[in-house]
Design a protein around this motif. Sequence first.
Motif, mmCIF file in Angstrom:
data_model
loop_
_atom_site.group_PDB
_atom_site.id
_atom_site.type_symbol
_atom_site.label_atom_id
_atom_site.label_comp_id
_atom_site.label_asym_id
_atom_site.label_seq_id
_atom_site.Cartn_x
_atom_site.Cartn_y
_atom_site.Cartn_z
ATOM 1 N N LEU B 35 2.048 -10.746 -0.111
ATOM 2 C CA LEU B 35 1.716 -9.907 1.071
ATOM 3 C C LEU B 35 1.502 -8.377 0.445
ATOM 4 O O LEU B 35 0.494 -7.630 0.874
ATOM 5 C CB LEU B 35 2.919 -9.630 2.334
ATOM 6 C CG LEU B 35 2.460 -9.054 3.533
ATOM 7 C CD1 LEU B 35 1.008 -9.733 4.074
ATOM 8 C CD2 LEU B 35 3.548 -9.055 4.490
ATOM 9 N N ALA B 36 2.474 -7.997 -0.560
ATOM 10 C CA ALA B 36 2.433 -6.785 -1.299
ATOM 11 C C ALA B 36 1.065 -6.663 -1.928
ATOM 12 O O ALA B 36 0.402 -5.671 -1.827
ATOM 13 C CB ALA B 36 3.557 -6.706 -2.079
ATOM 14 N N TRP B 37 0.616 -7.865 -2.563
ATOM 15 C CA TRP B 37 -0.659 -7.662 -3.203
ATOM 16 C C TRP B 37 -1.653 -7.679 -2.450
ATOM 17 O O TRP B 37 -2.727 -6.835 -2.734
ATOM 18 C CB TRP B 37 -0.745 -9.166 -4.063
ATOM 19 C CG TRP B 37 -1.986 -9.103 -4.923
ATOM 20 C CD1 TRP B 37 -2.961 -10.050 -4.685
ATOM 21 C CD2 TRP B 37 -2.749 -8.166 -5.668
ATOM 22 N NE1 TRP B 37 -3.963 -9.533 -5.305
ATOM 23 C CE2 TRP B 37 -3.922 -8.539 -5.878
ATOM 24 C CE3 TRP B 37 -2.179 -6.798 -6.196
ATOM 25 C CZ2 TRP B 37 -4.933 -8.071 -6.982
ATOM 26 C CZ3 TRP B 37 -2.902 -6.343 -7.106
ATOM 27 C CH2 TRP B 37 -4.269 -6.825 -7.432
ATOM 28 N N SER B 38 -1.651 -8.355 -1.363
ATOM 29 C CA SER B 38 -2.779 -8.164 -0.176
ATOM 30 C C SER B 38 -3.090 -6.853 0.329
ATOM 31 O O SER B 38 -3.947 -6.349 0.271
ATOM 32 C CB SER B 38 -2.692 -9.165 1.053
ATOM 33 O OG SER B 38 -1.641 -8.642 1.747
#
Lengths: 406, 49
Positions: B35-38
């Motif tokens: 999620l952090a990467w998205s």
Amino acid sequence: MTAPGTSAARRDWTPILAGGLIMGLALGARHVQGLFLIPMTMDRGWDREIFSQAIALQNLAWGLCQPLSGWLSDRFGALWIIAAGLILYGLGLAGMVYSASEGAFLLAAGVCVGVAQSGTTFGVVYAALSRTVRNDRRSWALGLAGALGGMGQFVMVPVSQMLIDMTDWQTALLIFSGAAAVMLPLVFAFGSGSTSTAEATHQGGPGIADALRHKGFWLLNLGFLVCGFQLTFAQTYLPSYVSDNGLDASVGVMALVLMALFNVAGTYLFGLWGGTYRKKNLLVGIYFARTAAISLFLLLPMSGASIYAFSAALGFLLLGTVPLTNGLVSQVFGVRYIGTLFGILFLNHQIGSFIGVRLGGIFFEAYGSYQLGWAVAAALGLVAAALHWPINDSPFVASRTQKNTG
Amino acid sequence: MKPSLSKLEVCLPLVLLLPIGVAVGLGWKTSGLELAWSMIASICGAAPR
């Protein structure tokens, strides 16, 4: 270092913790906005462009309002401006949930939150602390509050993620909005922290016009513009640069995590060292070290290890400039107009941020790589180091008779 | 002017902040990478390239 053993020293902790918590929420809520992008735009059926526009508007509003918020805090007391900022922050976050149209969303997320940031972050909180904490402890206090703010930024990411997973994006934003309201009583930790206190101790000190005529003030402004350029360029494009070079996306994420973590330590330590060593020399060192770190990053073969080492180094050097720059301004010009003067500096920082992001994009379009952007960031570090070197850091009243050589 | 700080005032922030940071970082690494990467990809995607 000696133990002060006084109640005055013990009392410093309350405003420092209050300032750190307020900045942690304000910077943290800003930092996690991207997490809301996908669920919010999907729910509303909006284009992602509207979200980008709101964030751009927010940065603009923050930068443009910072000198005014600073001036208001100098004039009426930081306490009231921080309180107004927290209320506006709460309203802005709640407004993001209840915005029925794109225009209303821009107003809430862009204007409202942007203006609120100018009242709840470095400019005004540091002004309040500068007036509350004794001169010899000021640099340490600013560093510690900045580190707590950085930690808030860091912690808010998993907290937001957890809240969105457990509830939904609307509830998560409303919880942050409520947190801003809950933090309101913290403003009383700053006492009067206002112009009356400042004027009592700095009556007859240099005014805003004196600072604007001081060469050193403008050298600091140019240096801080470079800081904004490097910081925003690195934070925005490092993950893409890592992916473009064939490394796994998770390496880019870990790089940002490391940068945020080392930033906490760096902000605190540079603040601490600023109380012992000359702040302008530390600033020269930071900018020079940034250039060295970026140059090594570009020259050495890229690997997971080299990226993590670079992120840790850059993170350590990331926001140590803020307590040092703010402390240098109050050292030279006193704290009477510290909010206004730092507001002007911060406006330039935001201009640098804007240039960094735009130039990165333009270079990528032209050359298909961020390489040139990194090279420019490295070169600008040397320029900033050279700009800080000749700054006259003696208190202004004393330097006025020395032909104001800046 | 030498800052009048006790050793506790100097060391306590580091002793408290760094372990918390490492713990949060490790938690983040194991639970929320995707999620952090998205989030980061979205922000970078929105920026001009």
